[in-house]
Write an enzyme that holds these catalytic residues in place. Structure first.
Site, PDB file in Angstrom:
ATOM      1  N   LEU A   1       0.839  -1.201   0.000  1.00 38.84           N
ATOM      2  CA  LEU A   1       0.000   0.000   0.000  1.00 38.84           C
ATOM      3  C   LEU A   1       0.866   1.240   0.000  1.00 38.84           C
ATOM      4  O   LEU A   1       0.507   2.258  -0.564  1.00 38.84           O
ATOM      5  CB  LEU A   1      -0.870   0.023   1.253  1.00 38.84           C
ATOM      6  CG  LEU A   1      -1.971  -1.022   1.371  1.00 38.84           C
ATOM      7  CD1 LEU A   1      -2.562  -0.980   2.760  1.00 38.84           C
ATOM      8  CD2 LEU A   1      -3.049  -0.771   0.339  1.00 38.84           C
ATOM      9  N   GLY A   2       2.025   1.152   0.656  1.00 39.26           N
ATOM     10  CA  GLY A   2       2.884   2.319   0.712  1.00 39.26           C
ATOM     11  C   GLY A   2       4.229   1.957   1.303  1.00 39.26           C
ATOM     12  O   GLY A   2       4.379   0.922   1.952  1.00 39.26           O
ATOM     13  N   GLN A   3       5.175   2.831   1.013  1.00 33.53           N
ATOM     14  CA  GLN A   3       6.514   2.586   1.507  1.00 33.53           C
ATOM     15  C   GLN A   3       7.021   3.882   2.089  1.00 33.53           C
ATOM     16  O   GLN A   3       6.864   4.929   1.492  1.00 33.53           O
ATOM     17  CB  GLN A   3       7.412   2.161   0.349  1.00 33.53           C
ATOM     18  CG  GLN A   3       7.998   0.805   0.537  1.00 33.53           C
ATOM     19  CD  GLN A   3       8.480   0.202  -0.760  1.00 33.53           C
ATOM     20  OE1 GLN A   3       8.141   0.673  -1.837  1.00 33.53           O
ATOM     21  NE2 GLN A   3       9.261  -0.827  -0.660  1.00 33.53           N
ATOM     22  N   GLY A   4       7.614   3.806   3.260  1.00 36.01           N
ATOM     23  CA  GLY A   4       8.101   5.038   3.861  1.00 36.01           C
ATOM     24  C   GLY A   4       9.412   4.792   4.565  1.00 36.01           C
ATOM     25  O   GLY A   4       9.973   3.709   4.464  1.00 36.01           O
ATOM     26  N   GLY A   5       9.863   5.830   5.250  1.00 38.77           N
ATOM     27  CA  GLY A   5      11.123   5.711   5.955  1.00 38.77           C
ATOM     28  C   GLY A   5      11.094   4.639   7.031  1.00 38.77           C
ATOM     29  O   GLY A   5      12.105   4.045   7.339  1.00 38.77           O
TER      30      GLY A   5
ATOM     31  N   GLY B   1       9.081   1.810   7.156  1.00 35.90           N
ATOM     32  CA  GLY B   1       8.751   0.449   6.805  1.00 35.90           C
ATOM     33  C   GLY B   1       7.831   0.385   5.610  1.00 35.90           C
ATOM     34  O   GLY B   1       7.520   1.382   4.983  1.00 35.90           O
TER      35      GLY B   1
ATOM     36  N   VAL C   1       4.110  -0.988   4.085  1.00 32.75           N
ATOM     37  CA  VAL C   1       2.766  -1.351   4.520  1.00 32.75           C
ATOM     38  C   VAL C   1       2.100  -2.219   3.452  1.00 32.75           C
ATOM     39  O   VAL C   1       2.080  -1.857   2.280  1.00 32.75           O
ATOM     40  CB  VAL C   1       1.912  -0.096   4.786  1.00 32.75           C
ATOM     41  CG1 VAL C   1       0.559  -0.487   5.322  1.00 32.75           C
ATOM     42  CG2 VAL C   1       2.609   0.813   5.750  1.00 32.75           C
TER      43      VAL C   1
ATOM     44  N   ASP D   1       5.582  12.681  13.372  1.00 34.04           N
ATOM     45  CA  ASP D   1       5.702  12.731  11.914  1.00 34.04           C
ATOM     46  C   ASP D   1       4.350  13.068  11.285  1.00 34.04           C
ATOM     47  O   ASP D   1       3.863  12.369  10.414  1.00 34.04           O
ATOM     48  CB  ASP D   1       6.253  11.411  11.383  1.00 34.04           C
ATOM     49  CG  ASP D   1       6.755  11.528   9.942  1.00 34.04           C
ATOM     50  OD1 ASP D   1       6.859  12.676   9.454  1.00 34.04           O
ATOM     51  OD2 ASP D   1       7.021  10.502   9.311  1.00 34.04           O
TER      52      ASP D   1
END
Ligand SMILES: *[C@@H]1O[C@H](CO)[C@@H](O)[C@H](O)[C@H]1NC(C)=O
Ligand SMILES: *[C@@H]1O[C@H](CO)[C@@H](O)[C@H](O)[C@H]1NC(C)=O
Ligand SMILES: *[C@@H]1O[C@H](CO)[C@@H](O)[C@H](O)[C@H]1NC(C)=O
Ligand SMILES: *[C@@H]1O[C@H](CO)[C@@H](O)[C@H](O)[C@H]1NC(C)=O
Ligand SMILES: *[C@@H]1O[C@H](CO)[C@@H](O)[C@H](O)[C@H]1NC(C)=O
Ligand SMILES: *[C@@H]1O[C@H](CO)[C@@H](O)[C@H](O)[C@H]1NC(C)=O
Ligand SMILES: *[C@@H]1O[C@H](CO)[C@@H](O)[C@H](O)[C@H]1NC(C)=O
Ligand SMILES: *[C@@H]1O[C@H](CO)[C@@H](O)[C@H](O)[C@H]1NC(C)=O
Ligand SMILES: *[C@@H]1O[C@H](CO)[C@@H](O)[C@H](O)[C@H]1NC(C)=O
Ligand SMILES: *[C@@H]1O[C@H](CO)[C@@H](O)[C@H](O)[C@H]1NC(C)=O
Length: 739
Positions: free
Chosen positions: A423-427, A429, A431, A541
């Site tokens: 679903l998403g990628q961030g700093g 981890g 998801v 954040d």
């Protein structure tokens, strides 16, 4: 006679050498080595030697006057090429900021690399964004990301002490590289400079470089060792693909298709690069890009990788292991066959029954042992992540709707963490979307890495987060602790993020009422975290992409990846500044101390985003206009609020509301945390504005509206330092031109 033999041998030797060269190169007559570097096809030196111009290298004298030849790809010196993994190591420049004694200011050199249009991508797995410095905030900017970190030394609050070999915020910090990057540039925040500490630490560096090649040394801070070592370039790894076509597309053109060796395969499920590459089929090795480049592996010569205790026979693409005629194979071992005498049959039968029983027993014991080992590993992680504490607490507090998931359960739910479920990628981890048994949709977050201290705190933190129950906060349903990095399971919110709503080009009209509603709900959520949770929780954040929206556009605040429980003593202050450019509280970055007012600052940026429909950080803008908060504050100061507002909501009817929200946002963006209002104050004000907006009589009876608005201005002026505000006729405050 001897002479003849000699020349015959020479001939054989020479032809052997030519054969080898032809095998390593693609085309006859092409150079296969330059300096110390092997150049396998599809790469090639000079005209017609590479598979296409994108893989063409030049072999040059890097330093004039020496005979040292080095291969170059454009401006990049090539250090190593790996055909199996599709990687190439090159030297790229670093970015640097140094105090310049002669001018008394800072000198900057920002390095960038542009691979756009080429078949090369910055490897996300082999490189890291590495920042070295004692007062430094540096980032890598790309076409779509701004990623960076800040490092500091000997901060009194944090007791940060740089250590050799450790890069975690003290003197050095690292951030992960996103996937599929072709353009990147190093960039320093100029508010963080070494003007004041130039005697001890004059320079800061930022390099996107190979993780394995970097080992932090404290001498990098105090001397020019780092620069001197990597002056000629830092090693960086690029992934490559032949062309951007898929295998099916590439196969259509027989003349350009690259996987021409017999026994080679085409692969196009590359994770970082886009396009296809070739590999030798199983049992073969060599160069799949040249005719007959893939050679059969003689497994029998490598007993360690391909064990065989009998007679090993190599076959094409495989091997067989058999026993000599007098023996037979048993458990991979050759047993001599015994000649059976008639009267010994019962003994033999008995012996074989016993041995069978024995073998079965041993195998069972082995299996049980292995299973126990796995169990122990899982238990180890479980304990390490504070699982026991969590478990005990949960037993004592019944009714906590929080579940501890097993690794298998989550693997099944996310289809083995399939990429399509991301679903998403961030700093913090990645998801994944998951489907639990009973058709319940969830979001599973797999953390990147966590440090020792965080590991111990994890269980405790989970318990506190699990008790948060607020309609505007994404509910944490459970977690999985029996793996190396813990995983979190959240409720699934279907309608994307606020960021998508504002900046996604849906051409969708978003009314002021909707915006106000989202702002108010988010503020309520933060108020709850700050003042109702015990101990208070700081989010850390806040940004529009962390505010999710459900089917009815109800806001749900998410991602507590950066959050900490409000510290109760000094030693607990966070040591590594995390957050997102454009939203970070400037005071937080200076003091490295996260407070509830840092969240207020970030929320202020979200408010401005809602008002202006502009991104918090705009790379393409000139230096002083990159940050939305700066532009907004400037507009407010110069009385030009209307210029920056979103056209969709800018009308005379909305103007009083817009002005008041803008004023609230400006207060949130105060440089000093103590001057910012509390989250509760913001939530109350937004709530009041919503109510005023909903009342139909408000429009007609403008006098009453004015008095309502005026009342709030009085309240908010409490938060300013010296009464630098004046009242305007409408009752909406305006900033003095002196400020
Ligand atoms: C310092 O600044 C001067 C003047 O701009 C420049 O000529 C010089 O190269 C700079 N020194 C360094 C070390 O950057
Ligand atoms: C990168 O290179 C491509 C093609 O060479 C060019 O179109 C693009 O503008 C460059 N990007 C930047 C930011 O310089
Ligand atoms: C780190 O290593 C460098 C040499 O590589 C040495 O000069 C320095 O003293 C070491 N620093 C510490 C804190 O041990
Ligand atoms: C990094 O350097 C230190 C000495 O400064 C050494 O002890 C350590 O083993 C090195 N680590 C790696 C991964 O090379
Ligand atoms: C260095 O940072 C200070 C604030 O810490 C700022 O006032 C100054 O202008 C900066 N200097 C440069 C050259 O950017
Ligand atoms: C096939 O590839 C060759 C070499 O790249 C090119 O010249 C030719 O036009 C291609 N043919 C087709 C049908 O695309
Ligand atoms: C490669 O394969 C083709 C057909 O599959 C065959 O005709 C040819 O002889 C093979 N070449 C070698 C060297 O095995
Ligand atoms: C790509 O597919 C091959 C088999 O077709 C598989 O072995 C490999 O693991 C896959 N790679 C990735 C990165 O998914
Ligand atoms: C291979 O190694 C095994 C021991 O691991 C040994 O018993 C066997 O003789 C070796 N076979 C050959 C062909 O060297
Ligand atoms: C090699 O042969 C073994 C059985 O003899 C088989 O299980 C295996 O799949 C084969 N490997 C390849 C790459 O064909």
């Amino acid at each position: 006679m001897t002479k003849l033999l000699h020349s015959a041998c020479l001939l054989i030797c020479i032809s052997g050498a030519i054969g080898l060269a032809a095998a390593a190169a693609g085309h006859p007559g092409c150079q296969t080595r330059c300096g110390d570097v092997d150049i396998p096809f599809p790469f090639g030196i000079g005209d017609h030697c590479a598979i296409h111009e994108g893989f063409r290298l030049e072999c040059d004298n890097a330093m004039k006057g020496t005979s040292n030849q080095k291969p170059f790809w454009g401006d990049f010196e090539v250090i190593k090429i790996s055909m199996e993994d599709g990687k190439v190591w090159v030297k790229a420049y670093m970015s640097r900021q140094c105090y310049n004694q002669s001018t008394g200011g800072m000198s900057y050199s920002d390095a960038s690399a542009n691979l756009s249009g080429s078949s090369f991508w910055l490897s996300d797995t082999d490189n890291k964004i590495t920042v070295i410095g004692c007062k430094t905030l540096a980032y890598m900017t790309t076409d779509s990301y701004v990623i960076g970190c800040s490092s500091a030394c000997d901060n009194k609050v944090n007791k940060l002490t740089p250590k050799n070999g450790s890069c975690s915020g003290a003197g050095c910090c690292q951030a992960n590289v996103p996937k599929s990057i072709q353009y990147y540039q190093g960039y320093f925040n100029e508010d963080y400079n070494t003007t004041k500490i130039w005697m001890s630490s004059p320079c800061s560096y930022m390099a996107v470089m190979e993780t394995a090649a970097f080992n932090f040394s404290t001498s990098y801070l105090t001397s020019s060792v780092f620069y001197d070592t990597y002056k000629g370039g830092v090693p960086v790894v690029y992934d490559w693909a032949i062309t951007s076509k898929t295998c099916t597309e590439a196969r259509r053109n027989k003349t350009s298709y690259a996987c021409i060796s017999n026994n080679s395969q085409c692969i196009d499920n590359l994770t970082n690069a886009q396009g296809y590459r070739c590999k030798c089929s199983n049992g073969y090795e060599g160069n799949p890009y040249i005719k007959d480049g893939c050679k059969d592996i003689d497994e029998c010569l490598n007993n360690a990788t391909y064990p065989c205790k009998g007679i090993c026979t190599n076959t094409l693409g495989n091997f067989t292991c058999s026993c000599s005629p007098g023996s037979y194979m048993m458990n991979g071992d050759c047993m001599p066959k015994k000649k059976l005498r008639f009267d010994s049959v019962p003994v033999v039968v008995g012996a074989s029954i016993i041995s069978v029983v024995l073998v079965i027993t041993i195998m069972c014991a082995y299996l049980i042992k292995e299973r126990r080992k796995l169990q122990l590993i899982k238990q180890h992680y479980f304990r390490q992540h504070g699982g026991l504490l969590l478990f005990e607490e949960m037993k004592s507090q019944q009714g906590v709707a929080f579940k501890i998931f097993s690794h298998e359960e989550l693997q099944e739910a996310t289809n083995r963490f399939n990429e399509q479920q991301i679903l998403g990628q961030g700093g913090h981890g990645t998801v994944y979307k998951g489907l639990l048994k009973g058709n319940m949709e969830v979001a599973v977050k797999r953390c990147m890495t966590i440090n020792e201290h965080q590991k111990k705190e994890f269980g405790k933190e989970m318990l506190i987060l699990s008790q948060i129950n607020h309609k505007n906060i994404v509910k944490l349903l459970g977690c999985c602790l029996e793996v190396e990095v813990p995983m979190l399971v959240y409720e699934f919110i279907p309608n994307g993020t606020l960021f998508d709503l504002i900046h996604g080009n849906h051409g969708q009209q978003i009314s002021l009422a909707t915006r106000l509603q989202i702002a108010h709900e988010s503020a309520e959520a933060l108020t709850y975290l700050h003042s109702c949770a015990s101990p208070p929780i700081l989010h850390g954040d806040i940004k529009s992409s962390n505010i999710l929206l459900d089917r009815n556009l109800i806001a749900k605040v998410s991602d507590f990846g950066a959050s900490i429980l409000a510290p109760t003593d000094e030693s607990q202050f966070v040591t590594l500044v995390q957050g997102t450019c454009g939203y970070l509280d400037p005071e937080y970055m200076q003091l490295c101390q996260l407070t509830d007012k840092s969240d207020v600052y970030s929320f202020g940026v979200v408010l401005v985003e809602l008002l202006t429909c502009q991104k918090a950080f705009n790379l393409n803008a000139p230096e002083h206009e990159k940050s939305l908060s700066m532009r907004f504050l400037n507009a407010m100061k110069n009385n030009k609020l209307a210029d920056i507002l979103d056209d969709q909501i800018k009308n005379s009817e909305n103007m009083p509301f817009l002005e008041e929200i803008a004023e609230l946002a400006a207060q949130c963006l105060e440089m000093s945390g103590v001057n910012r209002p509390s989250m509760k104050h913001i939530a109350d004000n937004l709530d009041r504005l919503r109510k005023v907006m909903q009342h139909p009589w408000a429009e007609q009876n403008s006098e009453e509206l004015e008095s309502l608005l005026g009342e709030s201005s009085m309240v908010s002026s409490r938060y300013t330092s010296t009464g630098n505000f004046s009242m305007e006729r409408k009752g909406v405050m305006e900033l003095d031109s002196g400020r």
